[in-house]
Enzyme design. Sequence first.
Site, PDB file in Angstrom:
ATOM      1  N   ASN A  82      44.880  43.803  36.314  1.00  0.00           N
ATOM      2  CA  ASN A  82      45.494  44.952  35.635  1.00  0.00           C
ATOM      3  C   ASN A  82      44.440  45.785  34.912  1.00  0.00           C
ATOM      4  OD1 ASN A  82      48.167  44.186  36.296  1.00  0.00           O
ATOM      5  ND2 ASN A  82      48.117  42.671  34.662  1.00  0.00           N
ATOM      6  N   HIS A  83      43.729  46.634  35.621  1.00  0.00           N
ATOM      7  CA  HIS A  83      42.759  47.507  34.946  1.00  0.00           C
ATOM      8  C   HIS A  83      43.478  48.290  33.863  1.00  0.00           C
ATOM      9  CE1 HIS A  83      39.458  47.571  38.241  1.00  0.00           C
ATOM     10  NE2 HIS A  83      40.168  46.461  38.317  1.00  0.00           N
ATOM     11  N   THR A  84      42.831  48.427  32.723  1.00  0.00           N
ATOM     12  CA  THR A  84      43.494  49.060  31.581  1.00  0.00           C
ATOM     13  C   THR A  84      43.903  50.497  31.892  1.00  0.00           C
ATOM     14  OG1 THR A  84      43.342  49.547  29.228  1.00  0.00           O
ATOM     15  CG2 THR A  84      41.325  49.833  30.509  1.00  0.00           C
ATOM     16  N   THR A  90      40.300  54.035  34.382  1.00  0.00           N
ATOM     17  CA  THR A  90      40.679  52.667  34.730  1.00  0.00           C
ATOM     18  C   THR A  90      39.471  51.838  35.151  1.00  0.00           C
ATOM     19  OG1 THR A  90      41.106  53.303  37.035  1.00  0.00           O
ATOM     20  CG2 THR A  90      42.983  53.376  35.485  1.00  0.00           C
TER      21      THR A  90
END
Length: 204
Positions: A82-84, A90
């Site tokens: 889950n890339h921020t 991202t």
Amino acid sequence: MANSDKLYPRTGDTQTVYLKNVISRPNIEVGDFTMYNDFVNDPKDFERNNVLYQYPINNDRLIIGKYCSIACGAKFLFNSANHTMTSLSTYPFPLFFEEWGLEKKNVTNAWDNKGDIVVGSDVWIGYEAVILAGVTIGDGAIIGTRAVVTKDVPPYTIVGGIPAKPIRKRFDDEMISHLLALKWWDWAEERIAQNINLIQSGNI
């Protein structure tokens, strides 16, 4: 009598394992008699092939109950996938802390932490379904083939699609309440053996 400590529950079938017996990671817990079938890869490689992005630095857990049926290719995607999305980019800059002169201790800032994946008991997860971090699947639920589960699934509910949405409940609310109170999967194996006909016939 049934024996959940066996690796292969079916004579001559090396594609199906009792899953708890192939688990070595301390952050994965699997209940008795939960089975995994894989006709593409060795089912003993479940941790490597099916539990993805679960890095020790996150301390995120995969918890699977008893008597679950997990079909070939089902995947559990953890928090590091889950890339921020709270920053302007991202791109996982904190992951490449050496390149950018960042603090190694902040590496987990590269992704959003949505929590553990928890699967109840007597859950059927279909072929190549994907379960995302932070999802809880209730007892008795069914996850359809190639569904992508992004939200919690209530007990005894069938879901499918991308993203997975409820299709229908398996039973009416009264029956579901009875089953959740009954928790047959917590019975002694002898009691289950004596009542298999009733369990299979749906006779509460």
